[in-house]
Design a protein around this motif. Sequence first.
Motif: not given
Length: 403
Positions: A56-63, A82-92, A102-107
């Motif tokens: 994800v982009i960490a800023a997308d989860l600021d809330g 694909h490049r991850v852009v705001s509002g999108k995510t890649t399962r990894i 992307a600059d972070a991974v969420v479990m």
Amino acid sequence: MITVAEAQEAIWQAIQSRSPTCVDLGEALGRILSQDVASDIDSPPHDKSLVDGYAVIAADLDGGSAQLAMLEEVTAGQVPRHRVVSGKTTRIMTGAPLPAGADAVVMIEDTHVESDVDSHIAFQTSARPGQHIMRRGASIRRGQKVLHSGRRIRPIEIGLLAEAGVSQVPVYAQPSVAVLATGNELTPSDTVPTAGQIRNSNGPMMQALVHRAGGRTVDLGIARDDPEDLSRRIDAGLDCDVLVLSGGVSAGVLDLVPRILAERGVRQVFHKVRLKPGKPLWFGISPRNDGDTLVFGLPGNPVSTLVCFELFVRPAVARIGGCTHDEERLQSGQLASELRHRSDRPTYFPARCSLADGTWLIEPLNWQGSADLATLAQADCLLQLPAGDHTFAAGEAVRVFML
Ligand code: AMP
Ligand code: MG
């Protein structure tokens, strides 16, 4: 009589290391590196995920929560498209390369799939930039030296060499070590001793000791206490880097080893060391065309043989094999029970050690002397005792040599 330290110094002075060579990685265990080795790549070679989750982009989860649209799924060994852009995510998945953007991974455990079609992922967490990511080169940089010359190769180093792309490993040639047991009374272990005989325990024990010291054993069998038989077998051993004999170095009428060694051109460096067990130890040097042969005449009693091997032969073989890091064998501890000991020489006394509240407790064993290999087999260390008549109290600080 010289001390243990003086004897060791005389031996170290005589050591010449073997020449360098190369072996396949699969053959390198136990060998000594002859060069520093560097990695040919960054490791990891790409930014990678350390967990199964979503890039994800960490800023997308600021809330503290968000719903993001799925771009693609990347497993280890695949490359993101694909490049991850705001509002999108890649399962990894663990080990897969991080997609650009992307600059972070969420479990995966902190998310759930929103719809049947797997197109939207709900996150119930925030994310810190960099979380669950291992950056390219974080462990090793391309060109970085990962191991240094003189180092013994353990299974860990085998793995590291593989990671660094070193499939041909620069090592020192293995020292060749000839092993010869001497004595008219000796019979091989697969026979039942007849009157007056004993089994040859030193021969197999010395072969195993050589193997563990990193040497290549050349078994010269059993020599009888006979000048001709001894000469013939000693000559064969003088082709090796080291010749280790057991027996025949004390003051008995058939203790012929020092005389025969001298006759075969081996120059005596010392005979007898202030040490118990092991006083009759003999050491000499024999010149060869391609370097000297170091010759050790170990006393015949098996505990003396073992103690002399550990104190003198093992470090010598390691050094000839190019090892520059002597193993640390000395430990401090506390005597577990009172011990009365009397000797005219510093003694290495079989003992057991156990750790209690961060202190090594040393329990001397009921040792019956230098022919008592069975008690030595219960020991994991040798208690160092000074010469003289002493009673050592329980709790007294002592030094041990680890076996
Ligand atoms: P030596 O140093 O030859 O006088 O031997 C001292 C003692 O060690 C004697 O009791 C020998 O029988 C014993 N001994 C010598 N060689 C061996 C061996 N290879 N294995 C077991 N005991 C040995
Ligand atoms: Mg003998």
